[in-house]
Design an enzyme around this catalytic site. Structure first.
Site, mmCIF file in Angstrom:
data_model
loop_
_atom_site.group_PDB
_atom_site.id
_atom_site.type_symbol
_atom_site.label_atom_id
_atom_site.label_comp_id
_atom_site.label_asym_id
_atom_site.label_seq_id
_atom_site.Cartn_x
_atom_site.Cartn_y
_atom_site.Cartn_z
ATOM 1 N N ASP A 1 0.826 -1.199 0.000
ATOM 2 C CA ASP A 1 0.000 0.000 0.000
ATOM 3 C C ASP A 1 0.867 1.258 0.000
ATOM 4 O O ASP A 1 1.786 1.387 0.812
ATOM 5 C CB ASP A 1 -0.884 -0.014 1.248
ATOM 6 C CG ASP A 1 -1.984 1.026 1.185
ATOM 7 O OD1 ASP A 1 -1.999 1.924 2.046
ATOM 8 O OD2 ASP A 1 -2.803 0.943 0.255
ATOM 9 N N GLU B 1 1.806 -0.444 -4.835
ATOM 10 C CA GLU B 1 0.772 0.514 -5.250
ATOM 11 C C GLU B 1 1.492 1.849 -5.367
ATOM 12 O O GLU B 1 1.712 2.535 -4.382
ATOM 13 C CB GLU B 1 -0.354 0.598 -4.246
ATOM 14 C CG GLU B 1 -1.505 1.454 -4.745
ATOM 15 C CD GLU B 1 -2.252 2.176 -3.643
ATOM 16 O OE1 GLU B 1 -3.395 2.604 -3.889
ATOM 17 O OE2 GLU B 1 -1.701 2.302 -2.525
#
Ligand code: TEU
Ligand code: CA
Length: 595
Positions: free
Chosen positions: A241, A295
Site C-alpha cells: 500500500d 501501489e
C-alpha cells in the site's frame, strides 16, 4: 633446478589458473547461455509474470455468519467459484485487526485477524484451501501508516521521550499552526495536533492513520519481522500500500502550488525510498519465492524501471494509475476520456518498460469505480458485450492482469442518491470540506461521486437473486447491495454459456495456453482510431491479432498492409465473419485471431 622448478611450478600454476578461469568462463558462458536459453523473448519466465490475479475486498465478498459483513469463512466457501475462473493468484485486501476508520487500511495489530473477518484458524483454513486448488495468496502490506490505536502509536503519543516516540513523525507547531501546508489525501491538513504533548503528528491519509517514521531503523525491522510472520505461514507475497510514500523529506518545506496540484507526486519517491525497498528485499523478499506489487501512487512511468527493474532488487511490478484514473481530472472530478488517450498509455508502457521491467494491467480495484461503467457501457444493451471486451483486453495486453471481485460478472456502479448512501471516509471528509463549506453544491458533489467514488466497487458481491443477493443471510449488509443484482449475479452467470463469467473462463484458458499474450511483443496497429483498439502480440512466428470496438456503433477496421487476420480464436459475439482485409465489428465486439 629449484629456480627452474619454481619458475616451471610458477608456470604450471599460471596455466592451471588459466585453465580454471577458462573453464569458469566457459561454464559461466554456458551458465549464462543456459540462463539465456531459459529466456522467452528476453523475459525470464516466472509464476508472477504469467499469473492472473483476482482481488478480494473481504468486507464485501461473502458473509458466512449473517452479521452483514463479509468474512474469511465466506471466502473459503467460494474458493471453487474463484478457481473456476482459472485465476492463479488471489490478492486479499487487508484482513488484519483494525478499527476500520479506512476499512482495514488502518491496522491496529499486524499479527491478528480482524474480529469481524474471523480468526487466525479461519485464515489458515482459507490459505490451505487456496493452495489445495493450486492458487496462491498475496496479502496487503500497509506499512506507510498504522492505526492510531496501534500500540506503537498509543505509546508514541504518551510523551516526547517515550521509546516509541520516533516510530512516528512529530513536529512542534510553527507560529502556532501546522508545521507546513501538507494536505491529507482525505481532505484537510496532513498534520494533527495532539494535546497530550502539544505537538503535531503527520497523517497523509485519515487522522486515525498516522504515518510511520521509516527513517527509524526499529520501525523497519518491525516491518520486516511482521512480513516474515506471514511469509512463514505460507503467504506468497504482498501488494504494498502506497509504498512510494514511506520516505519523507523530513525538513517538510511548504509545498508549491504545482506540488499541491498533485500531492501523490509530491509525497512519493522520498530521499531513502529506493534504499529502504532494497533493504526490505535484502532482509525479507529475497529469502522467499514471493510476488510483490507496489501501489505506486506518485511514481511516473519513467521512474518505474527504478522500482521494478530485475537488476534493482526492489519489487516485481507496480501499479501505475495512468489508465485507471483516465476518467479523473483535477480534484477527483470526473472527466470524459478518449480511446486514443487510453491506447497512448499502453503504447508508452510498451515503449518505457522493456523485458527487464515487468508491468501490471488493471482497470479496477477497491479504490475505483466499476470497470464496465467507466471503460465500457453498463446499459442493459451493451453491458455484457463491453464487460467481455474489457476482459479480452486485460488478458491480451502486456503485464500481469488484475481483476477485482465482480468484474467477472460485469458488476456496475451503484445509483448513489445522497451522502447517507456512502461509507467511505474519503467521501465523508470531502463532503465536509467541499459541500458544507459551500464550495460545491450537494447535487454536483453526489453526481460526481456516482462516477468516481470508491464505494461503487465496495457494494456486496452479487451471488444470486435471494435477499441481499445472497451476500448475507442477515437483514442489513454493511453497505447496500446494488439493486440490479436480480439481473447481474453469479448463480445466473454460472449456468449461462454467454455470460461474462463463462467468457472470462475461456479467455483465461486461452491466455494460459498462449505465451505470446504474456511474453510477446506488442504493437498498436492504429493509435489514432477513435473507436477501434487493434493490436498484435507476437512471439517468434506466433502472431495474434486483437481487435476491440470501444463504441456503441458498428465499426469497420481496415487491416494495415501485410496483416491478415488469420483464424478467429474467440469473440464475445458469435462473429463468423470471414477473415478479410476489412473487419466489420458490431458495437463493443471483441475478437482474437491467430495468424
Ligand atoms: O490507496 C491510495 C490511493 O491511491 C487512494 O487513496 C486514492 O488516491 C484515492 O483513494 C482515490 O480516490 C491506498 C489504498 O488502496 C486505499 O484503499 C487506502 O485508503 C489508502 O491507500 C490509505 O491506506
Ligand atoms: Ca460476517
Amino acid at each position: 633446478m629449484a629456480l627452474l622448478d619454481t619458475s616451471i611450478r610458477g608456470g604450471l600454476v599460471k596455466i592451471r589458473i588459466a585453465v580454471v578461469v577458462c573453464v569458469a568462463m566457459l561454464l559461466g558462458g554456458v551458465g549464462a547461455q543456459a540462463e539465456d536459453a531459459k529466456l522467452i523473448n528476453g523475459y525470464r519466465p516466472t509464476w508472477w509474470k504469467d499469473a492472473v490475479v483476482y482481488q478480494i475486498y473481504p468486507r464485501s465478498f461473502k458473509d458466512s455468519n449473517g452479521d452483514g459483513i463479509g468474512d474469511l469463512k465466506g471466502i473459503t466457501s467460494k474458493l471453487d467459484y474463484i478457481q473456476g475462473l482459472g485465476v492463479t493468484v488471489i490478492w486479499l485486501s487487508p484482513h488484519y485487526d483494525s478499527p476500520n476508520a479506512d476499512n482495514g487500511y488502518d491496522i491496529r495489530d499486524y499479527r491478528k485477524v480482524m474480529t469481524e473477518f474471523g480468526t487466525m484458524a479461519d485464515f489458515d483454513t482459507m490459505l490451505a484451501g487456496i493452495k489445495k486448488r493450486h492458487m496462491r495468496l498475496i496479502i496487503d502490506l500497509v506499512v506507510n501508516h498504522t492505526s492510531d490505536e496501534h500500540r506503537w502509536f498509543v505509546e508514541s503519543r504518551k510523551s516526547k521521550d517515550n521509546p516509541y516516540r520516533d516510530f512516528y513523525i512529530w513536529r512542534s507547531p510553527k507560529d502556532g499552526h501546522e508545521p507546513n501546508n501538507d494536505p491529507s489525501f482525505f481532505s484537510g491538513s496532513a498534520w494533527q495536533l495532539d494535546p497530550t504533548t502539544g505537538q503535531y503528528y503527520l497523517h497523509y491519509f485519515a487522522v486515525k492513520q498516522p504515518d510511520l517514521n521509516w527513517d527509524n531503523p526499529k520501525v523497519r525491522s518491525e516491518v520486516y519481522a511482521l512480513m516474515k510472520f506471514w511469509l512463514d505461514k505460507g503467504v506468497d507475497g504482498f501488494r504494498m500500500d502506497v509504498i512510494p510514500l514511506i520516505s519523507k523529506d523530513q525538513t517538510f518545506p511548504n509545498l508549491t502550488p504545482e506540488q499541491l496540484a498533485n500531492i501523490g507526486k509530491a509525497y512519493a519517491n522520498g530521499p531513502h525510498m529506493h534504499e529502504y525497498i532494497q533493504e526490505m528485499n535484502r532482509e525479507v523478499l529475497s529469502k522467499y519465492d514471493v510476488m510483490t506489487v507496489g501501489e505506486a501512487l506518485g511514481i511516473s512511468l519513467e521512474q518505474t524501471p527504478l522500482m521494478v527493474g530485475d537488476q534493482r532488487h526492489e519489487l516485481n511490478m507496480i501499479f501505475n494509475f495512468d489508465a485507471i484514473r483516465l476518467n479523473r481530472g483535477a480534484g477527483n472530478k470526473w472527466r470524459a476520456w478518449t480511446l486514443p488517450e487510453l491506447k497512448a498509455i499502453y503504447a508508452r508502457h510498451a515503449a518505457e518498460l522493456d523485458a527487464h521491467s515487468w508491468d501490471t494491467v488493471f482497470l479496477s480495484n477497491h479504490d475505483s469505480p466499476r470497470a464496465v461503467s467507466t471503460f465500457g457501457n453498463d446499459t442493459d444493451t451493451y453491458r455484457v458485450a463491453s464487460a467481455k471486451l474489457l476482459t479480452t483486453m486485460l488478458l491480451t495486453l502486456r503485464g500481469t492482469p488484475f481483476f477485482y471481485q465482480g468484474d467477472e460478472l460485469g458488476m456496475t456502479n451503484y445509483p448513489f442518491q445522497k451522502i447517507g448512501d456512502f461509507d467511505d471516509i474519503e467521501v465523508k471528509n470531502a463532503y465536509k470540506a467541499q459541500v458544507l463549506t459551500g464550495k460545491v453544491s450537494e447535487a454536483d458533489y453526489i453526481a460526481n461521486l456516482r462516477r468516481t467514488s470508491r464505494d461503487n466497487a465496495r457494494t456486496p458481491m452479487q451471488w444470486d437473486t435471494t435477499a441481499n443477493a445472497g451476500f448475507t443471510t442477515g437483514t442489513k449488509p454493511w453497505l447496500a447491495v446494488n439493486p440490479n443484482y436480480t439481473k447481474i449475479n453469479a448463480a445466473q452467470e454460472l449456468k449461462d454459456p454467454d455470460s461474462p463469467y463463462i467468457y472470462m473462463q475461456k479467455m483465461v484458458k486461452l491466455r494460459q495456453a498462449t505465451p505470446a499474450f504474456v511474453y510477446g511483443d506488442y504493437k498498436d496497429l492504429d493509435p489514432p482510431n477513435p473507436a477501434i483498439f487493434a493490436y498484435t502480440r507476437t512471439l517468434g512466428a506466433d502472431r495474434y491479432l486483437v481487435v476491440l470496438n470501444f463504441s456503441d456503433h458498428p465499426a469497420d477496421f481496415v487491416l494495415p498492409d501485410g496483416i491478415t487476420p488469420g483464424r478467429l480464436l474467440i469473440s464475445n459475439e458469435d462473429g463468423t465473419e470471414p477473415s478479410a482485409g476489412t473487419l466489420h465489428l458490431n458495437a463493443w465486439e471483441a475478437r482474437v485471431y491467430r495468424d
